[in-house]
Design a protein around this motif. Structure first.
Motif, short mmCIF file in Angstrom:
data_model
loop_
_atom_site.label_atom_id
_atom_site.label_comp_id
_atom_site.label_asym_id
_atom_site.label_seq_id
_atom_site.Cartn_x
_atom_site.Cartn_y
_atom_site.Cartn_z
N VAL A 52 64.42 -12.45 33.82
CA VAL A 52 64.37 -12.67 32.38
C VAL A 52 65.19 -13.92 32.06
CG1 VAL A 52 65.00 -11.77 30.11
CG2 VAL A 52 64.04 -10.24 31.84
N VAL A 53 64.52 -14.92 31.51
CA VAL A 53 65.16 -16.19 31.21
C VAL A 53 65.25 -16.35 29.70
CG1 VAL A 53 65.02 -18.70 31.45
CG2 VAL A 53 64.19 -17.21 33.29
N VAL A 54 66.44 -16.68 29.17
CA VAL A 54 66.58 -17.06 27.77
C VAL A 54 67.00 -18.52 27.73
CG1 VAL A 54 67.74 -16.59 25.58
CG2 VAL A 54 67.21 -14.71 27.14
N THR A 55 66.27 -19.32 27.00
CA THR A 55 66.51 -20.77 27.01
C THR A 55 67.40 -21.20 25.84
OG1 THR A 55 64.73 -21.45 25.53
CG2 THR A 55 64.13 -21.00 27.83
N HIS A 56 67.91 -22.41 25.95
CA HIS A 56 68.48 -23.08 24.79
C HIS A 56 67.31 -23.62 23.94
CE1 HIS A 56 72.68 -22.74 25.77
NE2 HIS A 56 72.47 -23.19 27.01
N ARG A 57 67.61 -24.33 22.88
CA ARG A 57 66.56 -24.85 22.01
C ARG A 57 65.71 -25.89 22.74
NH1 ARG A 57 66.64 -24.46 16.61
NH2 ARG A 57 66.37 -26.68 16.22
N ALA A 58 64.42 -25.74 22.64
CA ALA A 58 63.49 -26.69 23.27
C ALA A 58 62.21 -26.71 22.46
CB ALA A 58 63.18 -26.23 24.70
N SER A 59 61.42 -27.77 22.63
CA SER A 59 60.18 -27.84 21.87
C SER A 59 59.16 -26.87 22.45
CB SER A 59 59.62 -29.27 21.90
OG SER A 59 59.03 -29.52 23.17
N ASP A 60 58.26 -26.43 21.60
CA ASP A 60 57.21 -25.51 22.03
C ASP A 60 56.34 -26.17 23.10
OD1 ASP A 60 56.76 -22.78 20.65
OD2 ASP A 60 54.75 -23.41 21.24
N ALA A 61 56.14 -27.49 23.00
CA ALA A 61 55.34 -28.20 24.00
C ALA A 61 56.03 -28.15 25.36
CB ALA A 61 55.12 -29.65 23.56
N ALA A 62 57.34 -28.39 25.39
CA ALA A 62 58.09 -28.37 26.65
C ALA A 62 58.05 -26.97 27.25
CB ALA A 62 59.53 -28.82 26.41
N LEU A 63 58.17 -25.96 26.38
CA LEU A 63 58.14 -24.59 26.89
C LEU A 63 56.75 -24.27 27.46
CD1 LEU A 63 57.62 -21.33 26.32
CD2 LEU A 63 59.73 -22.06 27.37
N GLY A 64 55.71 -24.74 26.76
CA GLY A 64 54.34 -24.51 27.22
C GLY A 64 54.12 -25.13 28.60
N GLY A 65 54.60 -26.36 28.77
CA GLY A 65 54.48 -27.04 30.07
C GLY A 65 55.23 -26.29 31.16
N THR A 66 56.39 -25.77 30.81
CA THR A 66 57.20 -25.01 31.76
C THR A 66 56.43 -23.77 32.23
OG1 THR A 66 59.16 -25.68 30.51
CG2 THR A 66 59.44 -23.89 32.10
N VAL A 67 55.87 -23.04 31.27
CA VAL A 67 55.18 -21.79 31.61
C VAL A 67 53.96 -22.07 32.48
CG1 VAL A 67 53.85 -19.87 30.65
CG2 VAL A 67 56.04 -20.54 29.62
N GLU A 68 53.24 -23.14 32.15
CA GLU A 68 52.06 -23.52 32.93
C GLU A 68 52.47 -23.79 34.38
OE1 GLU A 68 48.67 -26.97 32.55
OE2 GLU A 68 49.86 -26.45 30.78
N ALA A 69 53.56 -24.51 34.56
CA ALA A 69 54.03 -24.82 35.92
C ALA A 69 54.53 -23.57 36.64
CB ALA A 69 55.13 -25.88 35.84
N LEU A 70 55.18 -22.68 35.87
CA LEU A 70 55.68 -21.43 36.48
C LEU A 70 54.53 -20.60 37.04
CD1 LEU A 70 58.36 -20.27 33.85
CD2 LEU A 70 58.82 -21.04 36.19
N ARG A 71 53.42 -20.56 36.29
CA ARG A 71 52.26 -19.76 36.72
C ARG A 71 51.71 -20.25 38.06
NH1 ARG A 71 50.59 -16.52 32.22
NH2 ARG A 71 50.87 -17.59 30.23
N LYS A 72 51.95 -21.54 38.38
CA LYS A 72 51.41 -22.11 39.61
C LYS A 72 52.28 -21.84 40.82
CE LYS A 72 48.84 -25.77 37.29
NZ LYS A 72 49.06 -27.07 36.65
N LEU A 73 53.49 -21.34 40.57
CA LEU A 73 54.39 -21.06 41.70
C LEU A 73 53.88 -19.84 42.46
CD1 LEU A 73 58.02 -21.45 40.23
CD2 LEU A 73 56.76 -23.08 41.64
N ASP A 74 53.88 -19.93 43.81
CA ASP A 74 53.45 -18.78 44.62
C ASP A 74 54.35 -17.58 44.38
OD1 ASP A 74 51.46 -20.21 45.70
OD2 ASP A 74 52.56 -20.75 47.54
#
Lengths: 429, 429
Positions: free
Chosen positions: A393-415
């Motif tokens: 469970v990760v809680v982030t500091h303030r970030a843009s929704d676009a940056a978070l979206g990119g992060t999640v997309e990349a996370l999904r690609k991790l084995d």
């Protein structure tokens, strides 16, 4: 006092309309004293003329709403039909034939507010709609008038009673979404087709209206980012509790930090239990308004229902009637600031992300690297192992929704990431 | 947009006045767009002309407030001096010389509101005073306009930030009154002479104003029953906690159950922790308004301070300026209902009474008999023995203040009652 009565026509005579008619009759003397002239119910347009309507003279009932608003002798038309058509045409026809309009129609105002305001102004008439947002809670008038000398930076609120009832039930009983919805339906808090509420359309319309007034900028329904609350789970509430939070469906209208743009959005979000909105129970509504000079104001009350909505309609009716007698109009649309409405990607907030990951060394490092690569700074991480699988469970500091979206997309690609169990924004801190 | 500016004079340039001047300057473009004409600061009357006032042209400063309001070219006079005189004379002089008035003066409005409203009406001018009650919180406008079509039955609120800070401190730390007051003074929440706050004069003035507007009836400061909070003890808070309550200084304006009279009062009272007012912390204010149709509304926010009060003043300034341009005035005094204001004895509520009694058999029977003889029904009794002495805590059902007063008088005469340790009303249930 003027003796010639002000003539009022009512479009729609359902839960709200019948209550408006009742109060106009039973409180006629008070209304006359407050307006400075008596008000007379001059006609009531309905779809089902045969229904018995207690306290309303049957001679006033008509099914021809168009003929009613074209009479030419009306002072005020009260529109409580809802929906886009025929309400829109009836309102503009009313202006053309000399009447001011009081409406409770959030969908129409959110979609065509600018055109309706323009029509009102063209004909020198009033368009008031306090009842369109948060029932009886005075919000439109305070934003438009009380805060007219201030600079509003954020409007944050619970503006849909149905979804608040469901989420409150899930929070207090541990019920799932469907179970809570069924109870809301059984108790009459949710309609047979709850889509407009649970998918956030109703709240998004109100967000558009509030953002427009708060920021002196046209904001349409299409400008509002909308996510419903049908996918909120009991597990999400458990996660929220661990964070000292609860989950609410929030309407959030914000001015960007540089002041050059605004955003409007509706989505479920975690909110700290210490925040006053967290303790808004049942079908109640509450809205926070944060401004430069006044600081944080909160407005709280019943957000729906026949009587509360009728109270808001009648407050507008008195104001419009007074203007009429004084030969003036109230403040019209104020859209001079004309700020651009930014897309959701530019919204900056915090996030709570639950990941299902492989229970092996190095996973956290991999995940943390992905967040760092996308410029999303992590506040806290909690790791929990269970039979070869683990959750993170990760809680982030303030970030843009676009940056978070990119992060999640990349996370999904991790084995090592088996799935993204939930993503929830954290507001009100 | 009209190009000739509206001329505004400022009477007083302290904490609030300097903030009004600052916002008028820094937000001039916004104010012009919202009003439909630029506003110009035309003069500032002060007592100490030598003080440096950042952002204000020294040529505008004068010590002759009377000459300023007599200029004859002013559109709006903003009165933030406070107190009865010279404020009263300056306001009426302003009306006589063609200006409308925005005031933050609760004491003056509570004492002479009717005469000031009459003067405004005589000269066809506006008198607005949102800032007089609860700082930035929109209350006057919602009561006067949003609820104009409803019937208000009760206004219940925390309208003094200083006393709420002190009581909150006593509640959260167990401190006594003096200790909490000292801290409030050190932090700038209490004035060197805190009498107006702690003795309830400030709250009583606000109660008079709110009751007048809510009930369309003239209510003067003298009509408000007032008890301060200097005698609230740590022991009272301990008793309150046992009842699941806290203690707040409340302003309560009520319509009698038969609707034929009203009451207004300020006193400390126990209030259940589940009531939203119980969680109003620090120097914040919050006001509940209960009406026939709208149900229970709450308004919450900063109740004092330069910026919040200035926000309320500027909201009024925009409204008055718009009226001026439209050649009209807003709603004036509404006192048509002219209901009698009943004395405190007729107020009906519940009571929490602590008695020090002899620890011997039959005491409870004696005490219970006294309550019964005065028609005050007991809800719960708790008896606690300690070394030959005992305490008896009685919580009553609803009874009139007169009946309770008679009961207490009779209790004091009982040999077995050593003393009445405290009497506190229980509200908000």
């Amino acid at each position: 006092m003027r003796t010639r009565p002000l003539k009022v026509a009512l479009l729609g005579c359902g839960v709200v309309g019948s209550e408006v008619a009742r109060i106009m009759t039973t409180h006629a003397d008070d209304l006359a004293a407050r307006i400075g002239a008596p008000v007379e119910l001059a006609g009531v347009a309905v779809r089902r003329p045969d229904k018995v309507r207690e306290g309303i003279d049957p001679a006033l009932i008509t099914t021809d709403a168009t003929a009613l608003v074209k009479r030419g002798d009306l002072d005020v038309v009260v529109e409580v039909i809802g929906g886009i058509e025929p309400a829109r045409t009836l309102i503009t026809t009313a202006f053309e034939h000399g009447a001011s309009v009081v409406s409770a129609n959030k969908a129409l105002l959110a979609q065509d507010g600018a055109a309706l305001h323009a029509a009102a102004e063209e004909h020198g008439k009033d368009l008031y709609y306090e009842a369109a947002v948060a029932g009886a809670i005075p919000l439109i008038r305070p934003l438009r008038e009380s805060l007219a000398g201030d600079k509003v930076n954020r409007v944050l609120g619970i503006v849909n009673g149905t979804t608040n009832f469901i989420l409150d039930k899930m929070d207090s009983t541990g019920a799932g979404y469907q179970e809570a919805l069924d109870e809301a339906t059984a108790l009459g808090y949710a309609e047979a087709d709850p889509t407009a509420d649970v998918e956030g359309f109703d709240a998004a319309a109100k967000a558009a209206i509030l953002a427009g007034i708060a920021f002196h900028t046209r904001v349409r329904l299409d400008d509002v980012h909308r996510e419903g609350m049908t996918e909120v789970t009991a597990a999400d509430f458990a996660s929220a509790k661990e964070m000292g939070c609860t989950i609410k469906l929030l309407a959030i209208c914000e001015r960007a930090e540089d002041g050059a743009s605004v955003t409007a959005r509706v989505h479920p979000a975690m909110i700290p239990l210490s925040h006053p909105l967290a303790s808004v129970r049942g079908a109640y509504n509450a809205v926070f308004v944060e401004s430069d000079a006044s600081g944080r104001l909160m407005f709280y009350g019943p957000g729906a229902g026949g009587s509360p909505t009728a109270s808001a309609v009648l407050g507008d009716l008195v104001a419009v009637a007074r203007n009429r007698i004084n030969g003036t109009t109230g403040p019209g649309e104020s859209a001079y600031a004309a700020l651009p409405v930014s897309p959701m990607g530019e919204v900056v907030t915090r996030y709570h992300i639950s990941l299902d990951v492989a229970d092996k060394p190095g996973v956290l490092a991999q995940v943390a690297t992905v967040f760092a690569e996308h410029g999303v700074s992590i506040d806290t991480v909690r790791q929990q192992g269970k039979d070869g699988e683990a959750s993170l469970v990760v809680v982030t500091h303030r970030a843009s929704d676009a940056a978070l979206g990119g992060t999640v997309e990349a996370l999904r690609k991790l084995d090592t990431v088996r799935g993204v169990a939930s993503i929830m924004r954290v507001e009100g801190e």
